[in-house]
Design a protein around this motif. Structure first.
Motif, PDB file in Angstrom:
ATOM      1  N   LEU A   1      11.006   8.833   6.633  1.00 28.41           N
ATOM      2  CA  LEU A   1       9.919   8.258   5.850  1.00 28.41           C
ATOM      3  C   LEU A   1       9.170   9.421   5.216  1.00 28.41           C
ATOM      4  CD1 LEU A   1       8.552   5.578   5.038  1.00 28.41           C
ATOM      5  CD2 LEU A   1       6.872   6.027   6.851  1.00 28.41           C
ATOM      6  N   GLN A   2       9.392   9.629   3.932  1.00 33.27           N
ATOM      7  CA  GLN A   2       8.672  10.643   3.177  1.00 33.27           C
ATOM      8  C   GLN A   2       7.379  10.029   2.689  1.00 33.27           C
ATOM      9  OE1 GLN A   2       9.450  13.986   2.400  1.00 33.27           O
ATOM     10  NE2 GLN A   2       7.364  13.990   1.578  1.00 33.27           N
ATOM     11  N   MET A   3       6.268  10.618   3.081  1.00 28.26           N
ATOM     12  CA  MET A   3       4.961  10.066   2.744  1.00 28.26           C
ATOM     13  C   MET A   3       4.221  11.067   1.852  1.00 28.26           C
ATOM     14  SD  MET A   3       3.865   8.355   6.374  1.00 28.26           S
ATOM     15  CE  MET A   3       3.632   9.921   7.200  1.00 28.26           C
ATOM     16  N   ASN A   4       3.914  10.648   0.648  1.00 24.90           N
ATOM     17  CA  ASN A   4       3.218  11.488  -0.323  1.00 24.90           C
ATOM     18  C   ASN A   4       1.858  10.885  -0.655  1.00 24.90           C
ATOM     19  OD1 ASN A   4       5.603  13.150  -0.564  1.00 24.90           O
ATOM     20  ND2 ASN A   4       6.452  11.610  -1.952  1.00 24.90           N
ATOM     21  N   SER A   5       1.015  11.693  -1.244  1.00 23.50           N
ATOM     22  CA  SER A   5      -0.319  11.236  -1.664  1.00 23.50           C
ATOM     23  C   SER A   5      -1.014  10.486  -0.532  1.00 23.50           C
ATOM     24  CB  SER A   5      -0.208  10.344  -2.909  1.00 23.50           C
ATOM     25  OG  SER A   5       0.414  11.026  -3.970  1.00 23.50           O
ATOM     26  N   LEU A   6      -1.000  11.091   0.629  1.00 20.30           N
ATOM     27  CA  LEU A   6      -1.538  10.422   1.812  1.00 20.30           C
ATOM     28  C   LEU A   6      -3.031  10.183   1.687  1.00 20.30           C
ATOM     29  CD1 LEU A   6       0.611  12.220   4.474  1.00 20.30           C
ATOM     30  CD2 LEU A   6       0.407   9.744   4.238  1.00 20.30           C
TER      31      LEU A   6
ATOM     32  N   SER B   1       0.809  -1.220   0.000  1.00 20.49           N
ATOM     33  CA  SER B   1       0.000   0.000   0.000  1.00 20.49           C
ATOM     34  C   SER B   1       0.844   1.272   0.000  1.00 20.49           C
ATOM     35  CB  SER B   1      -0.940   0.001   1.196  1.00 20.49           C
ATOM     36  OG  SER B   1      -0.209  -0.020   2.399  1.00 20.49           O
ATOM     37  N   ALA B   2       2.130   1.152   0.322  1.00 19.38           N
ATOM     38  CA  ALA B   2       3.019   2.316   0.374  1.00 19.38           C
ATOM     39  C   ALA B   2       3.868   2.479  -0.886  1.00 19.38           C
ATOM     40  CB  ALA B   2       3.943   2.213   1.587  1.00 19.38           C
ATOM     41  N   LYS B   3       3.938   1.437  -1.688  1.00 22.23           N
ATOM     42  CA  LYS B   3       4.780   1.498  -2.882  1.00 22.23           C
ATOM     43  C   LYS B   3       4.320   2.609  -3.819  1.00 22.23           C
ATOM     44  CE  LYS B   3       6.117  -3.366  -2.786  1.00 22.23           C
ATOM     45  NZ  LYS B   3       6.002  -4.691  -3.441  1.00 22.23           N
ATOM     46  N   GLY B   4       5.283   3.399  -4.277  1.00 21.53           N
ATOM     47  CA  GLY B   4       4.981   4.501  -5.176  1.00 21.53           C
ATOM     48  C   GLY B   4       4.558   5.777  -4.479  1.00 21.53           C
ATOM     49  N   ARG B   5       4.302   5.697  -3.161  1.00 15.33           N
ATOM     50  CA  ARG B   5       3.880   6.897  -2.422  1.00 15.33           C
ATOM     51  C   ARG B   5       4.865   7.270  -1.307  1.00 15.33           C
ATOM     52  NH1 ARG B   5      -0.696   6.867   0.568  1.00 15.33           N
ATOM     53  NH2 ARG B   5      -0.541   4.624   1.058  1.00 15.33           N
TER      54      ARG B   5
END
Length: 122
Positions: free
Chosen positions: A81-86, A63-67
């Motif tokens: 941990l950089q979290m994008n498109s949350l 679920s985290a791949k690519g984001r």
């Protein structure tokens, strides 16, 4: 004994970004695999990402791949941990942890931070 302190959590709207940091002290940071886990209310703690000692290999939950992007700076004893498109389903308490082996299993991790809350509103 390794102490881990997370920071960077907060409240963000869906589609937004957050960058979590975890600073280690009291041990040889570069000798540990580092992991990120999260726990949503009423749910078990789940694996999010792990990074090997050199930072050359990183594993993510599907679920985290690519984001999400996990990275580490051994000179600064810090893992990120950089979290994008949350998404709202990313909501939970995020923990960093240190282990001697590369693993997705929380029981393999020897040291844990206190956690930082991430809340994603819809």
């Amino acid at each position: 004994q390794v102490q881990l302190v997370e920071s960077g959590g907060g409240l963000v709207q869906a589609g937004g970004s957050l960058r979590l940091s975890c600073v280690a002290s009291g041990g040889s940071f570069g000798s540990y695999v580092m992991g990120w886990f999260r726990q949503a209310p009423g749910k078990d703690r789940e694996f999010v990402a792990s990074i090997n000692r050199s930072g050359s290999y990183i594993a993510y939950v599907d679920s985290a791949k690519g984001r999400f992007v996990c990275s580490r700076d051994n000179a600064e004893n810090t893992v990120y941990l950089q979290m994008n498109s949350l998404k709202p389903e990313d909501t939970g308490v995020y923990y960093c942890a240190a282990a001697r082996v590369l693993s997705r299993i929380d029981s393999d991790y020897n040291y844990w931070g206190q956690g930082t809350q991430v809340t994603v509103s819809s």
